[in-house]
Design a protein around this motif. Sequence first.
Motif, PDB file in Angstrom:
ATOM      1  N   GLU A 142      39.064  48.003  40.064  1.00 57.87           N
ATOM      2  CA  GLU A 142      39.903  48.504  39.528  1.00 57.87           C
ATOM      3  C   GLU A 142      40.935  47.652  39.992  1.00 57.87           C
ATOM      4  N   VAL A 143      40.882  47.498  41.049  1.00 61.98           N
ATOM      5  CA  VAL A 143      41.710  47.317  42.380  1.00 61.98           C
ATOM      6  C   VAL A 143      41.597  45.992  41.850  1.00 61.98           C
ATOM      7  N   LEU A 144      40.231  45.717  42.258  1.00 58.29           N
ATOM      8  CA  LEU A 144      40.388  43.935  42.971  1.00 58.29           C
ATOM      9  C   LEU A 144      40.664  42.910  41.527  1.00 58.29           C
ATOM     10  N   GLY A 145      40.311  44.187  40.556  1.00 59.60           N
ATOM     11  CA  GLY A 145      40.894  43.287  39.579  1.00 59.60           C
ATOM     12  C   GLY A 145      42.391  42.848  39.431  1.00 59.60           C
ATOM     13  N   LEU A 146      43.512  43.338  39.318  1.00 58.40           N
ATOM     14  CA  LEU A 146      44.565  43.074  39.899  1.00 58.40           C
ATOM     15  C   LEU A 146      44.806  41.939  39.777  1.00 58.40           C
ATOM     16  N   SER A 147      43.952  41.235  41.017  1.00 59.75           N
ATOM     17  CA  SER A 147      44.140  40.140  41.668  1.00 59.75           C
ATOM     18  C   SER A 147      43.102  39.414  41.302  1.00 59.75           C
ATOM     19  N   GLY A 148      42.631  39.257  40.649  1.00 62.44           N
ATOM     20  CA  GLY A 148      41.118  38.208  40.803  1.00 62.44           C
ATOM     21  C   GLY A 148      40.491  38.352  39.482  1.00 62.44           C
ATOM     22  N   SER A 149      39.857  37.896  38.171  1.00 69.05           N
ATOM     23  CA  SER A 149      40.203  38.136  36.950  1.00 69.05           C
ATOM     24  C   SER A 149      37.815  38.837  37.437  1.00 69.05           C
ATOM     25  N   LEU A 150      37.666  39.725  36.623  1.00 67.93           N
ATOM     26  CA  LEU A 150      35.958  40.079  36.625  1.00 67.93           C
ATOM     27  C   LEU A 150      35.365  39.409  36.110  1.00 67.93           C
ATOM     28  N   ASP A 151      35.741  38.548  34.742  1.00 70.24           N
ATOM     29  CA  ASP A 151      35.178  37.548  33.773  1.00 70.24           C
ATOM     30  C   ASP A 151      33.200  37.380  34.205  1.00 70.24           C
ATOM     31  N   LEU A 153      31.131  38.905  35.891  1.00 71.31           N
ATOM     32  CA  LEU A 153      30.198  39.958  36.591  1.00 71.31           C
ATOM     33  C   LEU A 153      29.783  41.033  35.871  1.00 71.31           C
ATOM     34  N   GLY A 154      28.089  41.036  36.175  1.00 67.49           N
ATOM     35  CA  GLY A 154      27.505  41.764  35.299  1.00 67.49           C
ATOM     36  C   GLY A 154      27.061  43.520  36.406  1.00 67.49           C
ATOM     37  N   GLU A 155      26.412  43.641  35.710  1.00 67.17           N
ATOM     38  CA  GLU A 155      26.225  44.828  36.830  1.00 67.17           C
ATOM     39  C   GLU A 155      25.103  44.108  38.268  1.00 67.17           C
ATOM     40  N   GLY A 156      24.364  43.977  37.731  1.00 66.85           N
ATOM     41  CA  GLY A 156      24.343  43.293  39.035  1.00 66.85           C
ATOM     42  C   GLY A 156      24.531  42.516  39.904  1.00 66.85           C
ATOM     43  N   GLN A 157      25.635  41.903  39.105  1.00 64.98           N
ATOM     44  CA  GLN A 157      26.471  40.701  39.859  1.00 64.98           C
ATOM     45  C   GLN A 157      27.351  42.362  40.726  1.00 64.98           C
ATOM     46  N   ARG A 158      28.012  43.140  40.192  1.00 63.34           N
ATOM     47  CA  ARG A 158      29.073  43.695  41.205  1.00 63.34           C
ATOM     48  C   ARG A 158      28.316  44.647  41.673  1.00 63.34           C
ATOM     49  N   ASP A 159      26.977  45.110  41.740  1.00 61.76           N
ATOM     50  CA  ASP A 159      26.322  45.659  43.285  1.00 61.76           C
ATOM     51  C   ASP A 159      26.010  45.247  43.980  1.00 61.76           C
ATOM     52  N   ALA A 160      26.418  43.849  44.004  1.00 63.54           N
ATOM     53  CA  ALA A 160      25.879  42.871  45.298  1.00 63.54           C
ATOM     54  C   ALA A 160      26.876  43.107  45.728  1.00 63.54           C
ATOM     55  N   LEU A 161      28.256  43.059  44.818  1.00 63.62           N
ATOM     56  CA  LEU A 161      29.328  42.950  45.492  1.00 63.62           C
ATOM     57  C   LEU A 161      30.083  44.379  46.286  1.00 63.62           C
ATOM     58  N   ASP A 220      38.105  22.621  34.966  1.00 67.26           N
ATOM     59  CA  ASP A 220      38.042  23.626  34.627  1.00 67.26           C
ATOM     60  C   ASP A 220      36.734  24.396  33.930  1.00 67.26           C
ATOM     61  N   LEU A 221      36.209  26.110  34.712  1.00 68.15           N
ATOM     62  CA  LEU A 221      34.758  26.447  34.591  1.00 68.15           C
ATOM     63  C   LEU A 221      35.402  28.190  34.382  1.00 68.15           C
ATOM     64  N   PRO A 222      34.974  27.905  32.409  1.00 65.54           N
ATOM     65  CA  PRO A 222      35.549  29.483  32.192  1.00 65.54           C
ATOM     66  C   PRO A 222      35.068  30.616  32.496  1.00 65.54           C
ATOM     67  N   THR A 223      35.612  30.594  33.610  1.00 68.96           N
ATOM     68  CA  THR A 223      34.634  32.459  34.086  1.00 68.96           C
ATOM     69  C   THR A 223      35.482  32.992  34.783  1.00 68.96           C
ATOM     70  N   GLY A 224      34.978  34.078  36.022  1.00 63.80           N
ATOM     71  CA  GLY A 224      36.109  34.550  36.479  1.00 63.80           C
ATOM     72  C   GLY A 224      36.792  33.998  37.928  1.00 63.80           C
ATOM     73  N   HIS A 225      37.150  35.029  38.600  1.00 66.01           N
ATOM     74  CA  HIS A 225      37.286  34.398  40.278  1.00 66.01           C
ATOM     75  C   HIS A 225      35.899  34.026  41.218  1.00 66.01           C
ATOM     76  N   TRP A 226      34.794  34.907  40.854  1.00 68.48           N
ATOM     77  CA  TRP A 226      33.487  34.608  41.502  1.00 68.48           C
ATOM     78  C   TRP A 226      32.481  33.747  41.088  1.00 68.48           C
ATOM     79  N   PRO A 227      32.885  32.711  40.383  1.00 72.59           N
ATOM     80  CA  PRO A 227      31.672  32.071  40.132  1.00 72.59           C
ATOM     81  C   PRO A 227      30.582  31.601  41.370  1.00 72.59           C
ATOM     82  N   MET A 228      30.924  32.190  41.514  1.00 75.02           N
ATOM     83  CA  MET A 228      29.316  31.384  42.800  1.00 75.02           C
ATOM     84  C   MET A 228      28.112  32.768  42.368  1.00 75.02           C
ATOM     85  N   LEU A 229      29.371  34.000  42.036  1.00 78.52           N
ATOM     86  CA  LEU A 229      28.589  35.106  41.703  1.00 78.52           C
ATOM     87  C   LEU A 229      28.243  35.073  39.839  1.00 78.52           C
TER      88      LEU A 229
END
Length: 244
Positions: A142-151, A153-161, A220-229
């Motif tokens: 909830e804090v990380l998303g204030l500075s970078g889009s989490l678009d 990122l599914g549950e698996g990617q969030r768990d990895a982070l 341009d890449l239509p995704t959030g701030h962590w495209p490698m995930l």
Amino acid sequence: MATFVLVPGAWLGAWAWEDTARTLRENGHTALPLTLTGLAEQAGRGGPETDLNTHIADITGFIEENGLRGVTLVAHSYGAAPVTGAAGRLGDRLERVIYVDSAPFTAGMRMLDLMPPEAADRLNRQVSASGDGWRLPMPPFEVLGLSGSLDGLGEGQRDALCSRATPHPFGTYTQRLAGPAEPGAGVDRVLIACHDFTGLLDAGTPMLAYLNQPPWRRFDLPTGHWPMLSTPTELADVLDKAVS
């Protein structure tokens, strides 16, 4: 075929690039993800003395010690700071620099300059309270998303982070970038903009206007701030286009 050296952002290691690197290799490229001092499998090498110069030396040392030439150096997020420093020092070893949802720094700039003073003060307090005075823990989403889009990122990617992120050496945020901070005149310059950065560029943000002009090339890449995930294959495809 290109030689990619992939530099991750804050709290991440080479692991974050695994899927993108695999696709790049399948396309015939050399893809070399790099973990910076104090992070992931290099966590034990970090300490209060770890700063921006340390991470610049990580990048230049890796490239020089491996005899790499014709390098395409890729920076994600925080990685823009040490990549800018390394790009100014690599000379003719560097063919291209690519910033993923980030932008080059100028000499004298530091990571804390990118945030309001009250946010920088909050980070300083957090490091003092829970980071042994030198490590910055990854904030909750909830804090990380204030500075970078989490678009994307599914549950698996969030768990990895959450499970694989490492507290980040805070000296890399407080130290200012010393020159040189410009690559050679013939170095190709590329920007890959995700949702947040695309909005800033399209809005004509004055300090970023130069990125919409030659010699910069923009994708341009239509995704959030962590495209490698969130979109690792799509990111690899854009990187492939950038070197074609």
